[in-house]
Design a protein around this motif. Structure first.
Motif, PDB file in Angstrom:
ATOM      1  N   PRO A  14       0.795  -1.206   0.086  1.00 17.22           N
ATOM      2  CA  PRO A  14       0.131  -0.122   0.088  1.00 17.22           C
ATOM      3  C   PRO A  14       0.859   1.499  -0.117  1.00 17.22           C
ATOM      4  O   PRO A  14       2.042   1.174   0.685  1.00 17.22           O
ATOM      5  N   SER A  15       0.471   2.439  -0.804  1.00 13.32           N
ATOM      6  CA  SER A  15       1.447   3.384  -1.014  1.00 13.32           C
ATOM      7  C   SER A  15       0.513   4.538   0.203  1.00 13.32           C
ATOM      8  O   SER A  15      -0.471   4.876   0.085  1.00 13.32           O
ATOM      9  N   LEU A  16       1.377   5.054   1.195  1.00 16.50           N
ATOM     10  CA  LEU A  16       0.971   5.977   1.838  1.00 16.50           C
ATOM     11  C   LEU A  16       0.640   7.357   1.399  1.00 16.50           C
ATOM     12  O   LEU A  16       0.041   8.135   2.123  1.00 16.50           O
ATOM     13  N   LEU A  17       1.073   7.512   0.118  1.00 16.90           N
ATOM     14  CA  LEU A  17       0.477   8.941  -0.552  1.00 16.90           C
ATOM     15  C   LEU A  17      -0.934   8.890  -0.345  1.00 16.90           C
ATOM     16  O   LEU A  17      -1.210  10.044  -0.412  1.00 16.90           O
ATOM     17  N   SER A  18      -1.563   7.821  -0.512  1.00 15.93           N
ATOM     18  CA  SER A  18      -3.072   8.141  -0.496  1.00 15.93           C
ATOM     19  C   SER A  18      -3.445   8.080   1.024  1.00 15.93           C
ATOM     20  O   SER A  18      -4.908   8.009   0.993  1.00 15.93           O
ATOM     21  N   LEU A  39       5.318  -1.134   3.055  1.00 18.46           N
ATOM     22  CA  LEU A  39       4.682  -0.092   2.922  1.00 18.46           C
ATOM     23  C   LEU A  39       5.470   0.593   1.911  1.00 18.46           C
ATOM     24  O   LEU A  39       6.745   0.675   1.965  1.00 18.46           O
ATOM     25  N   HIS A  40       4.731   1.349   0.831  1.00 19.67           N
ATOM     26  CA  HIS A  40       5.427   1.835  -0.094  1.00 19.67           C
ATOM     27  C   HIS A  40       5.350   3.715   0.297  1.00 19.67           C
ATOM     28  O   HIS A  40       4.300   4.238   0.347  1.00 19.67           O
ATOM     29  N   LEU A  41       6.713   4.208   0.323  1.00 17.60           N
ATOM     30  CA  LEU A  41       6.726   5.372   0.770  1.00 17.60           C
ATOM     31  C   LEU A  41       7.395   6.431  -0.333  1.00 17.60           C
ATOM     32  O   LEU A  41       8.570   6.044  -0.886  1.00 17.60           O
ATOM     33  N   SER A  43       8.845   9.666  -1.799  1.00 17.04           N
ATOM     34  CA  SER A  43       9.495  10.861  -1.517  1.00 17.04           C
ATOM     35  C   SER A  43       9.519  11.902  -2.975  1.00 17.04           C
ATOM     36  O   SER A  43       9.967  11.338  -3.688  1.00 17.04           O
ATOM     37  N   MET A  44       8.918  12.885  -2.739  1.00 16.80           N
ATOM     38  CA  MET A  44       9.061  13.818  -3.945  1.00 16.80           C
ATOM     39  C   MET A  44       9.516  15.234  -3.732  1.00 16.80           C
ATOM     40  O   MET A  44       9.332  15.539  -2.342  1.00 16.80           O
ATOM     41  N   ASP A  45      10.171  15.672  -4.600  1.00 18.69           N
ATOM     42  CA  ASP A  45      10.997  16.937  -4.148  1.00 18.69           C
ATOM     43  C   ASP A  45      10.452  18.352  -4.836  1.00 18.69           C
ATOM     44  O   ASP A  45      11.270  19.237  -4.748  1.00 18.69           O
ATOM     45  N   SER A 145       3.565   2.712 -14.082  1.00 19.08           N
ATOM     46  CA  SER A 145       2.466   2.454 -14.903  1.00 19.08           C
ATOM     47  C   SER A 145       1.545   3.813 -14.778  1.00 19.08           C
ATOM     48  O   SER A 145       0.566   3.772 -15.207  1.00 19.08           O
ATOM     49  N   VAL A 146       2.045   5.080 -14.481  1.00 20.84           N
ATOM     50  CA  VAL A 146       1.414   6.221 -14.356  1.00 20.84           C
ATOM     51  C   VAL A 146       2.488   6.944 -14.465  1.00 20.84           C
ATOM     52  O   VAL A 146       3.994   6.865 -13.921  1.00 20.84           O
ATOM     53  N   ASN A 147       2.680   8.485 -14.787  1.00 22.31           N
ATOM     54  CA  ASN A 147       3.688   9.278 -14.725  1.00 22.31           C
ATOM     55  C   ASN A 147       3.745   9.589 -13.179  1.00 22.31           C
ATOM     56  O   ASN A 147       2.750  10.133 -12.559  1.00 22.31           O
ATOM     57  N   PRO A 148       4.987   9.920 -12.607  1.00 20.02           N
ATOM     58  CA  PRO A 148       5.067   9.754 -11.310  1.00 20.02           C
ATOM     59  C   PRO A 148       4.769  11.360 -10.719  1.00 20.02           C
ATOM     60  O   PRO A 148       4.835  12.038 -11.492  1.00 20.02           O
ATOM     61  N   GLY A 149       4.325  11.520  -9.703  1.00 20.08           N
ATOM     62  CA  GLY A 149       3.747  12.530  -9.083  1.00 20.08           C
ATOM     63  C   GLY A 149       2.693  12.671  -8.202  1.00 20.08           C
ATOM     64  O   GLY A 149       2.626  13.244  -6.981  1.00 20.08           O
ATOM     65  N   PHE A 150       1.733  11.692  -8.805  1.00 16.30           N
ATOM     66  CA  PHE A 150       0.393  11.876  -7.962  1.00 16.30           C
ATOM     67  C   PHE A 150      -0.179  10.258  -7.967  1.00 16.30           C
ATOM     68  O   PHE A 150      -0.149   9.659  -8.697  1.00 16.30           O
ATOM     69  N   GLY A 151      -1.119  10.330  -6.745  1.00 16.09           N
ATOM     70  CA  GLY A 151      -1.713   9.248  -6.837  1.00 16.09           C
ATOM     71  C   GLY A 151      -3.352   9.144  -7.545  1.00 16.09           C
ATOM     72  O   GLY A 151      -3.509  10.207  -7.972  1.00 16.09           O
ATOM     73  N   GLY A 152      -3.779   8.043  -7.755  1.00 14.68           N
ATOM     74  CA  GLY A 152      -5.364   7.957  -8.124  1.00 14.68           C
ATOM     75  C   GLY A 152      -4.956   8.546  -9.828  1.00 14.68           C
ATOM     76  O   GLY A 152      -6.312   8.656 -10.264  1.00 14.68           O
ATOM     77  N   GLN A 153      -4.032   8.114 -10.585  1.00 16.48           N
ATOM     78  CA  GLN A 153      -3.992   8.420 -11.911  1.00 16.48           C
ATOM     79  C   GLN A 153      -4.516   6.919 -12.597  1.00 16.48           C
ATOM     80  O   GLN A 153      -4.398   5.877 -11.990  1.00 16.48           O
ATOM     81  N   GLY A 183       1.242   2.589  -9.917  1.00 17.23           N
ATOM     82  CA  GLY A 183       0.435   3.280 -10.582  1.00 17.23           C
ATOM     83  C   GLY A 183      -0.918   2.950 -11.038  1.00 17.23           C
ATOM     84  O   GLY A 183      -0.717   1.900 -11.915  1.00 17.23           O
ATOM     85  N   GLY A 184      -1.902   3.383 -10.576  1.00  8.10           N
ATOM     86  CA  GLY A 184      -3.127   2.767 -11.185  1.00  8.10           C
ATOM     87  C   GLY A 184      -3.728   1.272 -11.050  1.00  8.10           C
ATOM     88  O   GLY A 184      -4.256   0.849 -11.726  1.00  8.10           O
ATOM     89  N   ILE A 185      -2.792   0.704  -9.889  1.00  7.78           N
ATOM     90  CA  ILE A 185      -3.158  -0.733  -9.540  1.00  7.78           C
ATOM     91  C   ILE A 185      -4.346  -0.939  -8.765  1.00  7.78           C
ATOM     92  O   ILE A 185      -4.421  -0.205  -7.783  1.00  7.78           O
ATOM     93  N   ALA A 203      -0.284  -0.110  -4.348  1.00  5.98           N
ATOM     94  CA  ALA A 203      -1.614   0.268  -4.431  1.00  5.98           C
ATOM     95  C   ALA A 203      -1.923   1.404  -3.342  1.00  5.98           C
ATOM     96  O   ALA A 203      -1.775   1.164  -2.375  1.00  5.98           O
ATOM     97  N   GLY A 204      -2.373   2.534  -3.951  1.00  9.13           N
ATOM     98  CA  GLY A 204      -2.705   3.703  -3.180  1.00  9.13           C
ATOM     99  C   GLY A 204      -3.967   3.899  -2.997  1.00  9.13           C
ATOM    100  O   GLY A 204      -4.374   3.428  -2.087  1.00  9.13           O
ATOM    101  N   ASN A 205      -4.732   4.677  -4.062  1.00 11.02           N
ATOM    102  CA  ASN A 205      -5.797   5.056  -4.107  1.00 11.02           C
ATOM    103  C   ASN A 205      -6.987   3.683  -4.158  1.00 11.02           C
ATOM    104  O   ASN A 205      -7.874   3.987  -3.317  1.00 11.02           O
ATOM    105  N   SER A 206      -6.573   2.638  -4.569  1.00 13.56           N
ATOM    106  CA  SER A 206      -7.479   1.573  -4.618  1.00 13.56           C
ATOM    107  C   SER A 206      -7.700   0.737  -3.282  1.00 13.56           C
ATOM    108  O   SER A 206      -8.706   0.262  -2.936  1.00 13.56           O
TER     109      SER A 206
HETATM  110  C1  DX5 Z   1       3.125   7.946  -7.937  1.00  8.88           C
HETATM  111  C2  DX5 Z   1       3.434   7.291  -6.902  1.00  8.88           C
HETATM  112  C3  DX5 Z   1       2.703   6.197  -6.371  1.00  8.88           C
HETATM  113  C4  DX5 Z   1       1.306   6.390  -6.037  1.00  8.88           C
HETATM  114  C5  DX5 Z   1       0.454   5.337  -6.538  1.00  8.88           C
HETATM  115  O1  DX5 Z   1       3.916   9.174  -8.394  1.00  8.88           O
HETATM  116  O2  DX5 Z   1       4.891   6.668  -7.222  1.00  8.88           O
HETATM  117  O3  DX5 Z   1       3.346   5.220  -5.472  1.00  8.88           O
HETATM  118  O4  DX5 Z   1       1.157   6.535  -4.796  1.00  8.88           O
HETATM  119  O5  DX5 Z   1      -0.841   5.805  -6.365  1.00  8.88           O
HETATM  120  P1  DX5 Z   1      -2.128   4.910  -6.961  1.00  8.88           P
HETATM  121  O6  DX5 Z   1      -1.973   3.499  -6.625  1.00  8.88           O
HETATM  122  O7  DX5 Z   1      -3.306   5.696  -6.545  1.00  8.88           O
HETATM  123  O8  DX5 Z   1      -1.944   5.122  -8.412  1.00  8.88           O
END
Ligand code: DX5
Ligand code: ZN
Length: 231
Positions: A14-18, A39-41, A43-45, A145-153, A183-185, A203-206
């Protein structure tokens, strides 16, 4: 590794971003109770990606809350400056981006020297053959599997072909190396990700956006267990 052995080693991270950081201890307990493996953590700058999250101080504080391994995904420029500090803060896996440093080979070796597992992530626009001269130095390849930076894509389907391509190279040269997809899993695509050859599913948002996160994790596990990974 046989498909059956590989299935036993499929991990859900699980990604703590969400997660809700106002209630982070409870959020961690919740995913532990659902059977999270790591736990997936993230870090973004604000430079490598257009978003900010946390650094070593938060990782260190979170370390007191759980025994689960910490999978630290560094979406930062000049990751070489911070690897030691993330390790000291409690990272078990340190994954930096291929695109974030010209010295991937040196940094992979350095991460291993710290005692952490060495991960390297590739953005959706980075082709798999870029990893060809690094394969033996890697403990985990992270296919974005998404462009990095945000959850929920939304999941980028092309990632499945990239996972399969990575698996083919690893089977020949570094079969113990893990493949992580990020990303998006969610429930709708974990089986396809496992079949393609992924064995760490972020998996974050899901998870954190679900009505019942522990049950969602248990359902993910049931679907993984019912999936035959690629031979
Ligand atoms: C996005 C992060 C992911 C993010 C995934 O840049 O690297 O770890 O939390 O989030 P979901 O699962 O919501 O796409
Ligand atoms: Zn991530």
């Amino acid at each position: 590794m046989s498909p059956a052995a590989r299935r036993r080693t499929v991990k859900i991270a699980p990604s703590l971003l969400s997660a809700d950081f106002a209630d982070i201890a409870d959020q961690i307990r919740m995913v532990e109770s659902g059977g999270a493996d790591e736990l997936h953590l993230d870090s973004m700058d604000g430079v490598f990606v257009p978003n900010f999250t946390w650094g070593m101080k938060i990782v260190k504080d979170l370390r007191k809350l759980t025994q689960l391994p910490f999978d630290c995904h560094l979406m930062i420029v000049e990751p070489e400056k911070y690897v030691d500090a993330f390790r000291e803060a409690g990272a078990d896996v340190i994954t930096f981006h291929y695109e974030a440093t010209p010295h991937q080979h040196r940094l992979l070796r350095h991460v291993r020297e710290t005692g952490a597992k060495a991960g390297i992530a590739i953005n959706p626009g980075t082709p798999v053959p870029m990893l060809v001269d690094l394969i033996e130095e890697i403990d985990r390849v992270l296919v974005m599997s998404v462009n990095p930076g945000f959850g929920g894509q939304s999941f980028i389907e092309r990632a499945l072909a990239k996972i399969a391509e990575v698996r083919t190279v690893l089977d020949k040269r570094n079969p113990a190396c893990e493949i992580e997809v990020d990303g998006g899993i969610g429930l709708e695509n974990i089986e396809r990700a496992v079949k393609a050859g992924a064995n760490v599913l972020v998996a974050g948002n899901s998870v954190f956006g679900a009505d019942d996160p522990p049950e969602t994790l248990r359902e993910m596990r049931r679907r993984i267990d019912a999936t035959a990974p690629r031979a």
